[in-house]
Design a protein around this motif. Structure first.
Motif, PDB file in Angstrom:
ATOM      1  N   ALA A  46       9.898  18.977  -0.159  1.00  0.00           N
ATOM      2  CA  ALA A  46       9.595  20.228  -1.029  1.00  0.00           C
ATOM      3  C   ALA A  46      10.656  20.294  -2.025  1.00  0.00           C
ATOM      4  CB  ALA A  46       9.383  21.328  -0.151  1.00  0.00           C
ATOM      5  N   PRO A  47      10.335  20.516  -3.160  1.00  0.00           N
ATOM      6  CA  PRO A  47       8.848  21.009  -3.461  1.00  0.00           C
ATOM      7  C   PRO A  47       7.925  19.697  -4.070  1.00  0.00           C
ATOM      8  CG  PRO A  47      10.420  21.458  -5.514  1.00  0.00           C
ATOM      9  CD  PRO A  47      11.116  21.156  -4.164  1.00  0.00           C
ATOM     10  N   TYR A  48       8.491  18.312  -3.553  1.00  0.00           N
ATOM     11  CA  TYR A  48       7.523  17.487  -3.843  1.00  0.00           C
ATOM     12  C   TYR A  48       7.378  17.299  -5.343  1.00  0.00           C
ATOM     13  CZ  TYR A  48       6.614  18.134   1.192  1.00  0.00           C
ATOM     14  OH  TYR A  48       6.757  18.730   2.369  1.00  0.00           O
ATOM     15  N   THR A  49       8.288  17.344  -6.255  1.00  0.00           N
ATOM     16  CA  THR A  49       8.387  17.139  -7.599  1.00  0.00           C
ATOM     17  C   THR A  49       8.034  15.769  -8.121  1.00  0.00           C
ATOM     18  OG1 THR A  49       9.796  18.928  -7.894  1.00  0.00           O
ATOM     19  CG2 THR A  49       9.813  17.362  -9.590  1.00  0.00           C
ATOM     20  N   VAL A  50       7.040  15.435  -9.207  1.00  0.00           N
ATOM     21  CA  VAL A  50       6.928  14.314  -9.730  1.00  0.00           C
ATOM     22  C   VAL A  50       7.953  14.065 -10.814  1.00  0.00           C
ATOM     23  CG1 VAL A  50       5.100  12.867 -11.046  1.00  0.00           C
ATOM     24  CG2 VAL A  50       4.428  14.418  -8.921  1.00  0.00           C
ATOM     25  N   ASP A  51       8.486  12.958 -10.845  1.00  0.00           N
ATOM     26  CA  ASP A  51       9.282  12.579 -12.044  1.00  0.00           C
ATOM     27  C   ASP A  51       8.619  12.715 -13.433  1.00  0.00           C
ATOM     28  OD1 ASP A  51      11.840  11.065 -13.065  1.00  0.00           O
ATOM     29  OD2 ASP A  51      10.259   9.810 -13.974  1.00  0.00           O
TER      30      ASP A  51
ATOM     31  N   LEU B 213      -0.316  17.690   3.997  1.00  0.00           N
ATOM     32  CA  LEU B 213      -0.915  18.453   2.980  1.00  0.00           C
ATOM     33  C   LEU B 213      -0.405  19.160   1.975  1.00  0.00           C
ATOM     34  CD1 LEU B 213      -3.847  19.532   2.697  1.00  0.00           C
ATOM     35  CD2 LEU B 213      -3.302  21.346   4.276  1.00  0.00           C
ATOM     36  N   ALA B 214       0.821  19.576   2.190  1.00  0.00           N
ATOM     37  CA  ALA B 214       1.743  20.283   1.317  1.00  0.00           C
ATOM     38  C   ALA B 214       2.190  19.386   0.042  1.00  0.00           C
ATOM     39  CB  ALA B 214       3.077  20.943   1.885  1.00  0.00           C
ATOM     40  N   ARG B 215       2.355  18.203   0.449  1.00  0.00           N
ATOM     41  CA  ARG B 215       2.519  17.246  -0.749  1.00  0.00           C
ATOM     42  C   ARG B 215       1.533  16.882  -1.356  1.00  0.00           C
ATOM     43  NH1 ARG B 215       5.495  11.266   0.229  1.00  0.00           N
ATOM     44  NH2 ARG B 215       5.571  10.783  -1.897  1.00  0.00           N
ATOM     45  N   PHE B 216       0.413  16.582  -0.704  1.00  0.00           N
ATOM     46  CA  PHE B 216      -0.936  16.513  -1.509  1.00  0.00           C
ATOM     47  C   PHE B 216      -1.209  17.617  -2.402  1.00  0.00           C
ATOM     48  CE2 PHE B 216      -5.604  16.817  -1.608  1.00  0.00           C
ATOM     49  CZ  PHE B 216      -5.795  15.513  -2.069  1.00  0.00           C
ATOM     50  N   ASN B 217      -1.219  18.896  -2.015  1.00  0.00           N
ATOM     51  CA  ASN B 217      -1.196  20.049  -2.834  1.00  0.00           C
ATOM     52  C   ASN B 217      -0.340  20.191  -3.933  1.00  0.00           C
ATOM     53  OD1 ASN B 217      -3.595  20.572  -1.212  1.00  0.00           O
ATOM     54  ND2 ASN B 217      -2.629  22.132   0.055  1.00  0.00           N
TER      55      ASN B 217
ATOM     56  N   TRP C  21      -1.324  17.487  -6.432  1.00  0.00           N
ATOM     57  CA  TRP C  21      -2.540  17.922  -7.422  1.00  0.00           C
ATOM     58  C   TRP C  21      -2.458  19.229  -8.221  1.00  0.00           C
ATOM     59  CZ3 TRP C  21      -5.703  15.424  -9.857  1.00  0.00           C
ATOM     60  CH2 TRP C  21      -6.404  14.210  -9.364  1.00  0.00           C
ATOM     61  N   THR C  22      -1.262  20.047  -7.872  1.00  0.00           N
ATOM     62  CA  THR C  22      -1.061  21.037  -8.518  1.00  0.00           C
ATOM     63  C   THR C  22      -0.041  20.746  -9.882  1.00  0.00           C
ATOM     64  OG1 THR C  22      -0.801  22.594  -6.794  1.00  0.00           O
ATOM     65  CG2 THR C  22       0.784  23.188  -8.753  1.00  0.00           C
ATOM     66  N   GLN C  23       0.676  19.638 -10.005  1.00  0.00           N
ATOM     67  CA  GLN C  23       1.415  19.110 -11.030  1.00  0.00           C
ATOM     68  C   GLN C  23       0.365  18.318 -11.939  1.00  0.00           C
ATOM     69  OE1 GLN C  23       5.671  17.753  -9.695  1.00  0.00           O
ATOM     70  NE2 GLN C  23       4.547  17.996  -7.827  1.00  0.00           N
TER      71      GLN C  23
END
Length: 589
Positions: A118-123, A167-171, A174-176
């Motif tokens: 968390a917060p599973y940030t995309v580069d 599920l938290a990472r998946f969400n 898709w949020t990003q």
């Protein structure tokens, strides 16, 4: 693998509103040819303004036909060029549009570019690169499908044992994605997840988890607002499989969401034995045709007939084409598959996306030319019409015996047979060939003339022409029964000396004296082409793979039966003793 040129890509840093308007104008006029992947200073919405997306999801998905996959590129692990393809260019996307495709699926694997905690940030740089490619495709007036691809087996499959974190990472992912593409035009579609599998889960758990991923994806995207409020969202079955039970589950999920902008997706790679040439699946026969008929009928009846559009996000053959190995699927039989699938898609009212892994499979991304133009011609023709074929695309004429008449079955596919041509010369019906109902027969005098000096191999190529569609090629081949010779080798390397004499290998059976199957695939005696064995035509050999050699029982002879496309069958005994392997040709009694 040879070195692959990797073109550099960049975007102009200047704000340049005038430049953006200029690029939009060039797109409208069809004059834009930049290799950059987005209009300098402009927006994708400006560049894609010439595409008017129908309001109804069914009509919008229909407008996406045909579609193409930018495979093994942004979905490659860990980076875009890791699997042998150059970076995607604007010229590539322009070529795809010019070749008649109306949409492109851009598979994306995010795992190497997203934090695992968390917060599973995309580069940010990776998100920017994905957006560059998407914007370039939109600017070429293509519909675009972006997804979450190999993440499905890299980390999403663990949801059954690590539910909350996955599920938290998946969400979060898709949020990003939703935020980054929030203001893109409706020509951009989101696909929740590619071919999801769920490790260590029961059937009931898998059904529940699939529904949870689809509904969670839908909730996250819709909540992000902007253009995502009515963006077309693509929801999948488990593993993308078009079986009735899994499509019923997806139908239930879509209906429960009460959203008119949802699309169902499945994949179709033909009847498995034919798709990889195993279990005797050497021909596009009744079993393979029925598999396709049933799959597309199910898509129509389960979704299309009930107002839900279907996007077949991947189709093709699992083992073909592969230009780095001998062809495991006979060429004419593969063409029949593509012709048939194109027809079925039109009848079912679904949109199909050709899976192109690049690396010289379909479109050579270095030259931007089709590796096999004739193959693509058949694929393209299938988008609009049917073509006739025959029961096989070769007639084998034995050099060692008297030439006799040979017959084919005509597969008219709704066309009318117009005749046979050799080059520009039309053959004479009655003298060179006869037709009775669906039976086409080449006469002995015609075959004698066409085989000429009777050298091994293809002596002549005929064209069977029909009232519509493409002409069907028939090779006239001179051959003699192949000859296998004794050999020795090791458990790592063993090759059977083979004189092919104009023939080609179709498949191999492997059994022991007690009737059980030999080889790496235990459920069938017919082993998988190129995995268990492979022809080496250039060096006159049949290679048994290391996987096959290591699977053999020590000290127990295995009988191999080689089937050739001429119809010839040859037996060969192989015995492994420790690290040594001996092979003996079985003489005909």
């Amino acid at each position: 693998m040879k070195n692959i040129r990797r073109p550099a890509h960049h975007r102009s840093r200047g704000p340049g509103r005038l430049a953006g308007l200029l690029m939009a104008l060039l797109v409208v006029l069809g004059l834009s040819g930049s290799t950059a992947l987005a209009a300098p200073g402009g927006t994708a919405q400006q560049a894609a303004s010439t595409v008017r997306v129908p309001a109804r999801a069914m009509d919008a998905v229909a407008a996406m036909q045909p579609s193409w996959n930018l495979g093994n590129t942004l979905d490659a692990i860990p980076d875009e060029t890791s699997w042998g393809n150059p970076k995607a260019t604007r010229e590539l996307l322009k070529t795809i549009r010019a070749q008649g495709f109306r949409s492109v699926r851009i598979p994306v694997t995010w795992s190497a570019h997203q934090s695992t905690t968390a917060p599973y940030t995309v580069d940010a740089a990776y998100m920017k690169r994905v957006k560059e490619v998407v914007d370039g495709a939109l600017a070429e007036n293509l519909y675009v499908v972006v997804n979450v691809h190999h993440d499905s087996w890299q980390w999403i499959e663990k949801i059954s044992t690590d539910h909350d974190n996955v599920l938290a990472r998946f969400n979060a992912l898709w949020t990003q994605i939703s935020a980054a593409f929030r203001n893109e035009p409706r020509t951009l579609l989101f696909e929740g997840v590619n071919e999801p599998i769920f490790a260590d889960a029961t059937a009931a758990q898998k059904t529940r988890l699939m529904e949870e991923l689809n509904t969670s994806f839908h909730k996250v995207v819709r909540a992000s607002g902007g253009g995502n409020k009515d963006r077309l969202l693509v929801l999948t079955t488990q593993v993308g499989t078009p079986s009735q039970d899994l499509m019923d589950d997806l139908h239930t999920t879509i209906r429960a969401l009460r959203d008119s902008n949802l699309v169902a997706t499945v994949h179709y790679y033909s009847w498995y034995p034919f798709s990889v040439n195993i279990a005797g699946g050497t021909r596009y026969d009744e079993a393979a045709r029925n598999d396709a008929d049933d799959a597309f009928a199910r898509m129509h009846d389960t979704f299309v007939a009930k107002g839900i559009p279907v996007y077949v996000g991947e189709y093709g053959l699992l083992g073909w084409p592969d230009h780095n190995h001998p062809s495991r699927i006979e060429r004419g039989e593969a063409l029949k598959y593509y012709e048939h699938v194109g027809h079925l898609a039109r009848v079912a009212g679904v949109t199909t996306a050709l899976w192109d892994p690049g690396a010289w499979a379909y479109l050579n991304r270095e030259t931007l030319k089709w590796t096999d133009p004739a193959l693509f011609a058949w694929i393209k023709s299938s988008w609009t019409t049917r073509s006739g074929t025959t029961s096989f695309d070769k007639v084998y004429v034995a050099k060692s015996s008297r030439i006799t008449a040979q017959s084919f079955t005509l597969n008219l596919n709704g066309t009318k047979f117009r005749g046979l041509w050799h080059g520009d010369t039309k053959l004479a019906e009655g003298r060179d060939y006869t037709v009775f109902e669906d039976r086409l027969t080449l006469t002995a005098p015609a075959l004698t003339r066409l085989t000429g000096d009777r050298g091994y191999g293809v002596n002549a190529t005929l064209q069977a022409r029909f009232s519509k569609g493409l002409p069907w090629q028939i090779d006239v081949v001179t051959y003699d029964t192949p000859v296998l010779s004794n050999a020795t080798g090791t458990a790592e390397k063993f090759a059977i000396p083979t004189k092919y004499q104009g023939d080609s290998l179709a498949t191999m059976e492997a059994t022991y004296a007690d009737g059980t199957n030999a080889g790496p695939t235990s459920w069938t005696p017919y082993q998988e082409f190129n995995k268990a064995f492979s022809p080496d035509y250039a060096n006159g050999a049949i290679i048994l793979t290391t996987e096959t050699l290591k699977s053999l029982r020590d000290g127990e002879p295995a009988t191999l039966t080689f089937h050739f496309h001429s119809g010839a069958e040859l037996k060969y005994k192989v015995t492994k003793s420790g690290d040594s392997v001996t092979g003996t040709a079985v003489k005909e009694s």
